[in-house]
Design a protein around this motif. Structure first.
Motif, PDB file in Angstrom:
ATOM      1  N   PHE A 464       0.697  -0.914  -0.296  1.00 22.51           N
ATOM      2  CA  PHE A 464       0.332   0.037   0.245  1.00 22.51           C
ATOM      3  C   PHE A 464       1.087   1.011   0.137  1.00 22.51           C
ATOM      4  N   THR A 465       0.152   2.936  -0.489  1.00 19.04           N
ATOM      5  CA  THR A 465       1.222   3.589  -0.230  1.00 19.04           C
ATOM      6  C   THR A 465       0.439   5.012  -0.363  1.00 19.04           C
ATOM      7  N   ALA A 466       1.090   5.641   0.209  1.00 18.44           N
ATOM      8  CA  ALA A 466       0.319   6.911   0.479  1.00 18.44           C
ATOM      9  C   ALA A 466       1.650   7.852   0.170  1.00 18.44           C
ATOM     10  N   THR A 467       0.907   9.274  -0.118  1.00 24.14           N
ATOM     11  CA  THR A 467       1.691  10.251   0.183  1.00 24.14           C
ATOM     12  C   THR A 467       1.150  11.415   1.387  1.00 24.14           C
ATOM     13  N   ILE A 468       1.881  11.377   2.105  1.00 25.41           N
ATOM     14  CA  ILE A 468       1.629  12.387   3.339  1.00 25.41           C
ATOM     15  C   ILE A 468       2.802  12.955   3.897  1.00 25.41           C
ATOM     16  N   LYS A 469       2.361  14.548   4.268  1.00 26.79           N
ATOM     17  CA  LYS A 469       2.935  15.693   4.386  1.00 26.79           C
ATOM     18  C   LYS A 469       3.060  16.401   5.782  1.00 26.79           C
ATOM     19  N   CYS A 470       3.673  15.172   6.499  1.00 25.89           N
ATOM     20  CA  CYS A 470       3.748  15.271   7.695  1.00 25.89           C
ATOM     21  C   CYS A 470       5.746  15.889   8.325  1.00 25.89           C
ATOM     22  N   SER A 471       5.353  15.794   9.661  1.00 28.47           N
ATOM     23  CA  SER A 471       6.728  16.610   9.670  1.00 28.47           C
ATOM     24  C   SER A 471       7.788  14.634   9.780  1.00 28.47           C
ATOM     25  N   GLY A 472       7.650  14.228   9.706  1.00 31.02           N
ATOM     26  CA  GLY A 472       8.040  12.740   8.860  1.00 31.02           C
ATOM     27  C   GLY A 472       9.108  12.899  10.197  1.00 31.02           C
ATOM     28  N   CYS A 473       8.758  12.323  11.918  1.00 32.50           N
ATOM     29  CA  CYS A 473       8.817  12.204  12.677  1.00 32.50           C
ATOM     30  C   CYS A 473       9.059  10.500  13.105  1.00 32.50           C
ATOM     31  N   ASP A 474       8.951   9.574  11.622  1.00 35.05           N
ATOM     32  CA  ASP A 474       8.420   8.586  12.026  1.00 35.05           C
ATOM     33  C   ASP A 474       8.256   7.280  14.097  1.00 35.05           C
TER      34      ASP A 474
END
Length: 528
Positions: A464-474
């Protein structure tokens, strides 16, 4: 040379073989080491299909089967035969599954669901979505709760042909089981969970090369590991008390379900394991392979479900432990496990006079159909004569009463004496204090009887793939217990086979920004 393919669609993995129709021989075998659907058991798969759409679940499963067909490299394919439980076969075929989720007739009428017949039939590969447009043979279910895999274990073991009181269990994630008393058959499915297949164990794996499948006491504990031909060979030597190991023999990669059973047995008889605790917190089995207290808890859940299921069937049939003549063990776990250790840990009833290990009966029934399509008519007629009393363990007061004691025994450290006393207060027979000697017969060296000229082990690459514009804290990536989730910049990727599905959702729950949602992900299918 005309060819056919037989496939076992299991909840924890898929097995397929290429057959020579001229001489009925196996040419090649391919295994998908995990079922590609998100989730750790068949209920998770059903929930995923209903929650996110049966079409996407169908696409995932069919794409995985296509990859196995391609890997087998058929040259003159005439037909394909499949076997599995009703949920897997229904998702594979793309037919109604909601009747398998809602047991009540009123609930189905309320949502306007008409259960399909699920008789044995032939459909086309093109209709299902397979790359190979040939006849696809689907065997019958006895009832909607009792699938073709349960039919397979009854037929291929000889369970239906004997007049003695006997029990059969397919030792897998769903633990289908049946008890025969005279002409009466009692069936159930214990949903033992993935630990019985070595999954959801910290270093667990399916019964594939490199898996620790047994432990033998020989001047210390010797691990037995599956080699490239799925034979048991010597592996690392393990010192339970000092939590050390010595790398010898065939290299170990992890531990499978039967290895977990053997390790629990070894730990219990030496006192290293006192559920739910381990002396020294962990046991080291090899380089990077550890067994933890969390694994003890997972194993205990599986062991408890199996024993509770067996005891529930015996209680409903009104038989005592000593009435059971023969126990048939099926599936990979049923083949590779030491029956003595299995009895000690409770996953085999305590007092059968004979235990017979029978291998993968589901794959064998699919093979029978692939070689002889006319066998389908016989199966359809046979299912009419099987009068099975199916017990839904999820709604059984007997099962609930027993399983509560199992959880207390394995996960809370309750003494066995208290366990038995509580069962007797509920009117349920206690576990015998002694395990009498019994005859053990192992029909086959491997769970898959014939491998052909080569064995290929594959992993599902569906994402599954998605683009999420977040802070990238992982936080979501680090919190994934199966390492199914990865991120590259704003692109997130979930391996469907490793994802624990709707039963987990740790990625969503732990996102501090509340931006992560599985519903935003799209399936990325490989090109044909």
């Amino acid at each position: 040379m005309d060819q056919a393919i037989n496939i076992d669609i299991g909840t924890s993995g898929i097995r397929a073989q290429l057959l020579n129709l001229t001489d009925s021989s196996v040419l090649r075998t391919a295994i998908l080491s995990r079922n590609p659907l998100p989730g750790a058991n068949v209920v998770d798969h059903l929930d995923f299909a209903i929650s996110y759409g049966q079409e996407i679940a169908h696409e995932i499963l069919v794409s995985a089967v296509n990859s196995l067909i391609n890997d087998l490299k058929p040259t003159n394919l005439k037909r394909i035969a499949v076997c599995g439980n009703p949920i897997q076969l229904s998702i594979f075929e793309g037919i109604e599954i909601r009747d398998l989720a809602f047991a009540g007739k009123n609930a189905l009428e309320k949502i306007h669901v008409k259960p399909p017949k699920r008789d044995g039939h032939v459909t086309s590969g093109n209709k299902i979505g397979l790359y190979a447009d040939v006849d696809v043979i689907i065997p019958p279910s006895i009832r909607h709760e009792i699938g073709a895999d349960a039919l397979a274990m009854m037929i291929k073991t000889g369970f239906l042909d004997t007049s003695e009181t006997c029990m059969v269990t397919d030792y897998g994630t769903n633990a289908e089981m049946a008890l025969k008393v005279g002409n009466r058959i009692y069936t159930g499915s214990a949903a033992a969970g993935p630990a019985i297949e070595g999954q959801q164990i910290s270093k667990g794996m399916l019964a594939t090369p490199g898996a620790i499948a047994d432990l033998r006491l020989s001047g210390g504990w010797q691990a037995l590991v599956l080699d490239e031909k799925l034979r048991l060979v010597e592996g690392p030597r393990i010192n339970l008390r000092s939590r050390t190991f010595k790398s010898t023999g065939y290299p170990a990669k992890g531990i499978t379900g039967t290895g977990v059973i053997s390790l629990m047995y070894a730990g219990l008889i030496t006192g290293i394991i006192k559920p739910p605790h381990i002396e020294g917190d962990i046991i080291r089995l090899g380089k990077g392979i550890t067994f933890t207290e969390e694994d003890v808890v997972e194993a205990g859940k599986a062991f408890g479900a199996l024993r509770a299921g067996h005891l529930t069937l015996m209680h409903e049939a009104g038989i005592a432990y000593e009435d059971l003549e023969t126990m048939y063990m099926c599936g990979a776990s049923g083949t590779y496990v030491d029956p003595i250790k299995a009895r000690f840990t409770g996953i085999v009833p305590a007092t059968p006079k004979r235990i017979i290990q029978c291998g993968n009966t589901s794959l064998e029934l699919a093979k029978d159909l692939a070689l002889n399509p006319d066998y389908l008519s016989y199966l359809n007629e046979m299912k009419k004569s099987i009068l099975a009393n199916h017990i839904m363990f999820a709604s059984s007061p007997t099962f609930a009463a027993i399983y509560v004691q199992e959880i207390a025994l394995w996960n809370e450290g309750m003494p066995l004496e208290k366990y038995n006393a509580n069962l007797e207060r509920s009117g349920i027979q206690p576990i015998p204090n002694e395990l009498p000697e019994c005859i053990i017969e192992r029909k086959y060296e491997r769970d898959i009887h014939e491998l052909g000229k080569c064995l290929e082990i594959m992993e599902s690459k569906l994402d599954f793939t998605a683009t999420i514009k977040c802070s990238g804290c992982d936080t979501c990536v680090k919190g994934c217990p199966e390492e199914a989730l990865s991120r590259e910049c704003e692109s997130f990727r979930i391996n469907t086979a490793r994802c624990l599905g709707t039963a987990c959702r740790r990625c969503e729950e732990r996102c501090p920004e509340k931006m992560f949602s599985i519903s935003n992900f799209k399936l990325e299918l490989p090109s044909p």
